[in-house]
Motif scaffolding. Structure first.
Motif, PDB file in Angstrom:
ATOM      1  N   LEU A 292       0.859  -1.143  -0.029  1.00 56.57           N
ATOM      2  CA  LEU A 292      -0.038  -0.162   0.204  1.00 56.57           C
ATOM      3  C   LEU A 292       0.760   1.481   0.000  1.00 56.57           C
ATOM      4  O   LEU A 292       0.477   2.216  -0.790  1.00 56.57           O
ATOM      5  CB  LEU A 292      -0.784  -0.077   1.340  1.00 56.57           C
ATOM      6  CG  LEU A 292      -2.107  -1.165   1.237  1.00 56.57           C
ATOM      7  CD1 LEU A 292      -2.729  -1.251   2.492  1.00 56.57           C
ATOM      8  CD2 LEU A 292      -3.056  -0.673   0.112  1.00 56.57           C
ATOM      9  N   ALA A 293       1.869   1.240   0.667  1.00 59.55           N
ATOM     10  CA  ALA A 293       2.783   2.327   0.945  1.00 59.55           C
ATOM     11  C   ALA A 293       3.353   2.710  -0.629  1.00 59.55           C
ATOM     12  O   ALA A 293       3.787   3.889  -0.894  1.00 59.55           O
ATOM     13  CB  ALA A 293       3.722   2.316   2.031  1.00 59.55           C
ATOM     14  N   ALA A 294       4.074   1.670  -1.119  1.00 56.56           N
ATOM     15  CA  ALA A 294       4.623   1.603  -2.163  1.00 56.56           C
ATOM     16  C   ALA A 294       3.766   2.260  -3.416  1.00 56.56           C
ATOM     17  O   ALA A 294       3.926   2.993  -4.297  1.00 56.56           O
ATOM     18  CB  ALA A 294       5.156   0.341  -2.781  1.00 56.56           C
ATOM     19  N   ALA A 295       2.290   1.764  -3.364  1.00 51.85           N
ATOM     20  CA  ALA A 295       1.069   2.287  -4.224  1.00 51.85           C
ATOM     21  C   ALA A 295       1.091   3.820  -3.986  1.00 51.85           C
ATOM     22  O   ALA A 295       0.911   4.760  -4.826  1.00 51.85           O
ATOM     23  CB  ALA A 295       0.081   1.487  -4.087  1.00 51.85           C
ATOM     24  N   ILE A 296       0.917   4.242  -2.887  1.00 55.61           N
ATOM     25  CA  ILE A 296       0.858   5.601  -2.410  1.00 55.61           C
ATOM     26  C   ILE A 296       1.817   6.266  -3.212  1.00 55.61           C
ATOM     27  O   ILE A 296       1.704   7.373  -3.642  1.00 55.61           O
ATOM     28  CB  ILE A 296       0.813   5.837  -0.929  1.00 55.61           C
ATOM     29  CG1 ILE A 296      -0.622   5.067  -0.344  1.00 55.61           C
ATOM     30  CG2 ILE A 296       0.757   7.119  -0.576  1.00 55.61           C
ATOM     31  CD1 ILE A 296      -0.960   4.878   0.899  1.00 55.61           C
ATOM     32  N   ALA A 297       3.279   5.768  -2.857  1.00 55.82           N
ATOM     33  CA  ALA A 297       4.294   6.493  -3.412  1.00 55.82           C
ATOM     34  C   ALA A 297       4.480   6.644  -4.800  1.00 55.82           C
ATOM     35  O   ALA A 297       4.748   7.566  -5.774  1.00 55.82           O
ATOM     36  CB  ALA A 297       5.658   6.066  -2.858  1.00 55.82           C
ATOM     37  N   MET A 298       4.059   5.458  -5.476  1.00 60.03           N
ATOM     38  CA  MET A 298       3.959   5.594  -6.935  1.00 60.03           C
ATOM     39  C   MET A 298       3.015   6.429  -7.554  1.00 60.03           C
ATOM     40  O   MET A 298       3.206   7.263  -8.605  1.00 60.03           O
ATOM     41  CB  MET A 298       3.625   4.065  -7.410  1.00 60.03           C
ATOM     42  CG  MET A 298       3.449   3.882  -9.185  1.00 60.03           C
ATOM     43  SD  MET A 298       3.092   2.263  -9.372  1.00 60.03           S
ATOM     44  CE  MET A 298       1.418   2.141  -9.174  1.00 60.03           C
ATOM     45  N   VAL A 299       1.748   6.473  -6.862  1.00 67.35           N
ATOM     46  CA  VAL A 299       0.668   7.664  -7.349  1.00 67.35           C
ATOM     47  C   VAL A 299       1.180   9.029  -7.066  1.00 67.35           C
ATOM     48  O   VAL A 299       0.944   9.770  -8.106  1.00 67.35           O
ATOM     49  CB  VAL A 299      -0.607   7.174  -6.928  1.00 67.35           C
ATOM     50  CG1 VAL A 299      -1.739   8.190  -7.127  1.00 67.35           C
ATOM     51  CG2 VAL A 299      -0.985   5.687  -7.299  1.00 67.35           C
ATOM     52  N   GLY A 300       1.804   9.147  -5.991  1.00 68.27           N
ATOM     53  CA  GLY A 300       2.215  10.266  -5.706  1.00 68.27           C
ATOM     54  C   GLY A 300       1.177  11.641  -5.392  1.00 68.27           C
ATOM     55  O   GLY A 300       1.567  12.816  -5.502  1.00 68.27           O
ATOM     56  N   ASP A 301      -0.092  11.041  -5.140  1.00 66.35           N
ATOM     57  CA  ASP A 301      -1.162  12.190  -5.082  1.00 66.35           C
ATOM     58  C   ASP A 301      -2.275  11.777  -4.232  1.00 66.35           C
ATOM     59  O   ASP A 301      -2.858  10.632  -4.317  1.00 66.35           O
ATOM     60  CB  ASP A 301      -2.018  12.263  -6.537  1.00 66.35           C
ATOM     61  CG  ASP A 301      -3.184  13.281  -6.397  1.00 66.35           C
ATOM     62  OD1 ASP A 301      -3.326  13.776  -5.517  1.00 66.35           O
ATOM     63  OD2 ASP A 301      -3.721  13.405  -7.424  1.00 66.35           O
ATOM     64  N   ALA A 302      -2.149  12.231  -2.898  1.00 66.84           N
ATOM     65  CA  ALA A 302      -2.765  11.781  -1.632  1.00 66.84           C
ATOM     66  C   ALA A 302      -4.393  12.034  -2.029  1.00 66.84           C
ATOM     67  O   ALA A 302      -4.878  11.380  -1.421  1.00 66.84           O
ATOM     68  CB  ALA A 302      -2.490  12.788  -0.546  1.00 66.84           C
ATOM     69  N   SER A 303      -4.627  12.772  -2.819  1.00 63.39           N
ATOM     70  CA  SER A 303      -6.064  12.739  -3.027  1.00 63.39           C
ATOM     71  C   SER A 303      -6.570  11.639  -3.730  1.00 63.39           C
ATOM     72  O   SER A 303      -7.746  11.132  -3.745  1.00 63.39           O
ATOM     73  CB  SER A 303      -6.557  14.204  -4.009  1.00 63.39           C
ATOM     74  OG  SER A 303      -5.954  14.008  -5.012  1.00 63.39           O
ATOM     75  N   ARG A 304      -5.705  11.079  -4.522  1.00 62.73           N
ATOM     76  CA  ARG A 304      -6.142   9.790  -5.394  1.00 62.73           C
ATOM     77  C   ARG A 304      -5.808   8.482  -4.470  1.00 62.73           C
ATOM     78  O   ARG A 304      -6.154   7.551  -5.092  1.00 62.73           O
ATOM     79  CB  ARG A 304      -5.375   9.529  -6.499  1.00 62.73           C
ATOM     80  CG  ARG A 304      -5.661  10.814  -7.769  1.00 62.73           C
ATOM     81  CD  ARG A 304      -4.926  10.480  -9.005  1.00 62.73           C
ATOM     82  NE  ARG A 304      -4.761   9.042  -9.447  1.00 62.73           N
ATOM     83  CZ  ARG A 304      -3.761   8.640 -10.123  1.00 62.73           C
ATOM     84  NH1 ARG A 304      -2.817   9.433 -10.235  1.00 62.73           N
ATOM     85  NH2 ARG A 304      -3.584   7.365 -10.436  1.00 62.73           N
ATOM     86  N   THR A 305      -5.328   8.690  -3.524  1.00 60.23           N
ATOM     87  CA  THR A 305      -4.659   7.414  -2.505  1.00 60.23           C
ATOM     88  C   THR A 305      -5.245   7.244  -1.143  1.00 60.23           C
ATOM     89  O   THR A 305      -4.870   6.599  -0.513  1.00 60.23           O
ATOM     90  CB  THR A 305      -3.359   7.353  -2.849  1.00 60.23           C
ATOM     91  OG1 THR A 305      -2.938   8.244  -1.904  1.00 60.23           O
ATOM     92  CG2 THR A 305      -2.654   7.188  -4.004  1.00 60.23           C
ATOM     93  N   GLU A 306      -6.245   8.098  -0.807  1.00 64.05           N
ATOM     94  CA  GLU A 306      -6.907   8.237   0.480  1.00 64.05           C
ATOM     95  C   GLU A 306      -7.518   6.672   0.887  1.00 64.05           C
ATOM     96  O   GLU A 306      -7.294   6.232   1.896  1.00 64.05           O
ATOM     97  CB  GLU A 306      -8.013   9.308   0.835  1.00 64.05           C
ATOM     98  CG  GLU A 306      -8.645   9.229   1.971  1.00 64.05           C
ATOM     99  CD  GLU A 306      -7.761   9.396   3.113  1.00 64.05           C
ATOM    100  OE1 GLU A 306      -8.026   8.720   4.067  1.00 64.05           O
ATOM    101  OE2 GLU A 306      -6.802   9.861   3.082  1.00 64.05           O
ATOM    102  N   ALA A 307      -8.136   6.181  -0.141  1.00 62.95           N
ATOM    103  CA  ALA A 307      -8.658   4.532   0.115  1.00 62.95           C
ATOM    104  C   ALA A 307      -7.505   3.714   0.667  1.00 62.95           C
ATOM    105  O   ALA A 307      -7.721   2.943   1.251  1.00 62.95           O
ATOM    106  CB  ALA A 307      -9.247   4.017  -1.174  1.00 62.95           C
ATOM    107  N   LEU A 308      -6.261   3.859  -0.051  1.00 65.40           N
ATOM    108  CA  LEU A 308      -5.023   2.987   0.450  1.00 65.40           C
ATOM    109  C   LEU A 308      -4.772   3.342   1.896  1.00 65.40           C
ATOM    110  O   LEU A 308      -4.268   2.530   2.738  1.00 65.40           O
ATOM    111  CB  LEU A 308      -4.083   3.204  -0.666  1.00 65.40           C
ATOM    112  CG  LEU A 308      -4.391   3.029  -2.136  1.00 65.40           C
ATOM    113  CD1 LEU A 308      -3.094   3.024  -2.922  1.00 65.40           C
ATOM    114  CD2 LEU A 308      -4.896   1.551  -2.327  1.00 65.40           C
ATOM    115  N   SER A 309      -4.622   4.837   2.301  1.00 66.22           N
ATOM    116  CA  SER A 309      -4.110   5.021   3.328  1.00 66.22           C
ATOM    117  C   SER A 309      -5.228   4.474   4.547  1.00 66.22           C
ATOM    118  O   SER A 309      -4.888   4.267   5.520  1.00 66.22           O
ATOM    119  CB  SER A 309      -4.146   6.641   3.417  1.00 66.22           C
ATOM    120  OG  SER A 309      -3.305   7.033   2.672  1.00 66.22           O
TER     121      SER A 309
END
Length: 182
Positions: A132-149
């Motif tokens: 999940l952390a790797a995906a969050i870093a790969m996307v690099g946009d917190a608004s697009r990765t809130e579900a992962l957090s």
């Protein structure tokens, strides 16, 4: 699409296990059986690649992407023991193997088993949260990765509850019920 792929991967995981054990014990082809059993965890690679490609190509991270990471973590941490569990039962049923040993129900042996399972859960948590952390870093946009957090928080709560349950078996060991004869 990701949820469908997760379901397909779970089905293929068990198909490869069933095929591998069938080849090993019913057809007496241990090499073929081992090859099929090795394919079981490879379905996780398919899921990982598909999820990463979906996110890399601009997909909005949602609960299904988090579920994919959790599935992969659980599969890595518990996969070997699931295959061993199925193997022991298949050998007993179809190849005259020894009767599988039931897990301990009481006392220290039960507590030890619970901590061993918690260790697997901790590994699943680490793998899942790492993905999940790797995906969050790969996307690099917190608004697009809130579900992962959100998945990281949920998995952390689940691990904490699991640890509390394991601790309860240590502090308050389950005792065998006494039966009165007479």
């Amino acid at each position: 699409m990701i949820v469908t792929l997760i379901v397909a991967c779970e089905i293929m995981f068990w198909v490869f296990i069933a095929a591998g054990l069938t080849a090993r014990y019913l057809f007496r082809k241990p090499g073929v059986g081992a090859g099929l059993l090795i394919c079981a965890p490879l379905v996780d690679v398919v899921l990982l690649v598909a999820t990463a490609l979906d996110l890399r190509d601009g997909g909005q991270a949602n609960a299904s992407h988090g579920l994919a990471a959790a599935y992969i973590g659980v599969s890595i941490a518990f996969g070997h023991s699931l295959i061993s569990w199925a193997d022991a039962r298949f050998a007993y049923r179809f190849a005259g193997g020894p009767k599988p040993v039931a897990p301990p129900k009481y006392g220290t042996p039960r507590a030890v088993r619970e901590w061993r399972e918690f260790g697997k859960a901790a590994l699943a948590w680490a793998v899942s949260c790492g993905l999940l952390a790797a995906a969050i870093a790969m996307v690099g946009d917190a608004s697009r990765t809130e579900a992962l957090s959100s998945w990281i928080r949920t998995l952390t709560v689940i691990l904490a509850v699991w640890g509390a349950i394991a601790l309860s078996y240590t502090v308050f060991p389950k005792r065998e019920k006494l039966t009165v004869r007479g």
